[in-house]
Design a protein around this motif. Sequence first.
Motif, mmCIF file in Angstrom:
data_model
loop_
_atom_site.group_PDB
_atom_site.id
_atom_site.type_symbol
_atom_site.label_atom_id
_atom_site.label_comp_id
_atom_site.label_asym_id
_atom_site.label_seq_id
_atom_site.Cartn_x
_atom_site.Cartn_y
_atom_site.Cartn_z
ATOM 1 N N VAL A 1 -0.363 11.205 -20.319
ATOM 2 C CA VAL A 1 -1.008 10.082 -19.630
ATOM 3 C C VAL A 1 -0.793 10.124 -18.111
ATOM 4 O O VAL A 1 -1.257 9.226 -17.402
ATOM 5 C CB VAL A 1 -0.518 8.722 -20.195
ATOM 6 N N LEU A 2 -0.109 11.135 -17.604
ATOM 7 C CA LEU A 2 0.075 11.248 -16.156
ATOM 8 C C LEU A 2 -1.233 11.665 -15.489
ATOM 9 O O LEU A 2 -1.981 12.493 -16.017
ATOM 10 C CB LEU A 2 1.163 12.273 -15.829
ATOM 11 N N THR A 3 -1.496 11.091 -14.323
ATOM 12 C CA THR A 3 -2.676 11.444 -13.539
ATOM 13 C C THR A 3 -2.267 11.582 -12.078
ATOM 14 O O THR A 3 -1.102 11.372 -11.710
ATOM 15 C CB THR A 3 -3.774 10.369 -13.647
ATOM 16 N N GLU A 4 -3.240 11.907 -11.247
ATOM 17 C CA GLU A 4 -2.964 12.002 -9.812
ATOM 18 C C GLU A 4 -2.595 10.644 -9.221
ATOM 19 O O GLU A 4 -2.013 10.579 -8.126
ATOM 20 C CB GLU A 4 -4.184 12.570 -9.078
ATOM 21 N N ARG A 5 -2.915 9.579 -9.914
ATOM 22 C CA ARG A 5 -2.612 8.225 -9.417
ATOM 23 C C ARG A 5 -1.260 7.705 -9.879
ATOM 24 O O ARG A 5 -0.832 6.634 -9.458
ATOM 25 C CB ARG A 5 -3.712 7.260 -9.858
ATOM 26 N N THR A 6 -0.571 8.448 -10.743
ATOM 27 C CA THR A 6 0.714 7.976 -11.265
ATOM 28 C C THR A 6 1.761 7.981 -10.158
ATOM 29 O O THR A 6 2.052 9.020 -9.568
ATOM 30 C CB THR A 6 1.203 8.853 -12.429
ATOM 31 N N ARG A 7 2.335 6.833 -9.886
ATOM 32 C CA ARG A 7 3.381 6.715 -8.863
ATOM 33 C C ARG A 7 4.763 6.508 -9.463
ATOM 34 O O ARG A 7 5.772 6.814 -8.819
ATOM 35 C CB ARG A 7 3.071 5.534 -7.925
ATOM 36 N N ALA A 8 4.824 5.965 -10.678
ATOM 37 C CA ALA A 8 6.118 5.684 -11.289
ATOM 38 C C ALA A 8 5.998 5.685 -12.804
ATOM 39 O O ALA A 8 4.919 5.443 -13.358
ATOM 40 C CB ALA A 8 6.669 4.337 -10.811
#
Length: 374
Positions: free
Chosen positions: A110-117
Amino acid sequence: MKPWLDEEEARAAAEVVTSGWLAQGPRVAEFESAFAARVGAAHGVAVSSCTTALHLALHLLGVGPGDEVVVPSFSFVATSNCAVYVGATPVFADVEPYDGNLSVRTVEPVLTERTRAVVVVDQGGMPADVEPLRRLCDSRGIALVEDAACAAGSQYHGDPVGAGALLATWSFHPRKLLTTGEGGMLTTSDGELAERARRLREHGMNISAAARHQSRQPVLESYLEVGFNFRMTDIQAAVGLVQLRKLDAMVERRRQLAGSYQAMLGDVPGLRTVEDSPWGRSNFQSFWVELDPGFPLSRNQLLTVLAEAGVSGRAGIMAAHRQPAYAGVAHRELPVTERLTDNTLILPLFHTMSDAEQRTVVGVVRRCAGLRAA
């Protein structure tokens, strides 16, 4: 759950009341230091709840609109809410069936380029396997926040849960082992984050109220950024200091009771008890069991029978993605989360629980399974 409170906590609270200093002050500072030392953290910042600690953690990281925060749906809704508070989007990941926690296997898809935390929870006091998650997050420039709300006294590879974490958050709600009534703590390995967190919890003020009042000279404070009112009172901290001295005894007794549950329920067909993981030692903040089709009753039916027998069971951990507040949030399929939410229940477990009380609980469960008492 029943908190273990007695005259010692009452005296500690009364001493603060008669001292005249009720708000955040010397007892809070003492509690911060003592708690941080107990969990192997460099710094502790006492706050009003674990929810505000989670909010503060994401705020410190600069997470905001347009960002994504990976969270387990299998958790109290506050874990998801903290992302919404800062304007980010919670992204639900599934959990592992044996401990109800996130893992690299469930987070990476579920990680994407928008994942910050990523917010990893030690669910019910069961320590999550955080080292592989730290490596995954570090490799992608993602912050890992440890939601240790339930985990005071739990261990991970022999160290306290949260030891060395960049940011970990803790709850002192009465359902937790160590309680201050309400209250929480943010622990961190970073001194600059700790200093900023202390400002932010007090409206962004450049000097604490305690330091201002102790000064022999007039102090004109300033507010360096928009902050919050996330303070803990000295009354709460005084109770927390007493509770902290009891923590090892609480964990020992809870582990004894958990071992008894495991022994007396281990032969019940269609029932699985929660167990320690290979990497950790739980404080058993919650003792949950999972039912499968081999058990004669559904989870809800068993809860009803327990209640009729005077036993206060509780449905297992919620699935946040099913709550009306998150009805519009898109997510992948979460089969393990939904299975655990539908088929687990939490049995009574508290420090002062007697062996007779525990045998009553076990007797009801075994009768429902068609077995004799253990």
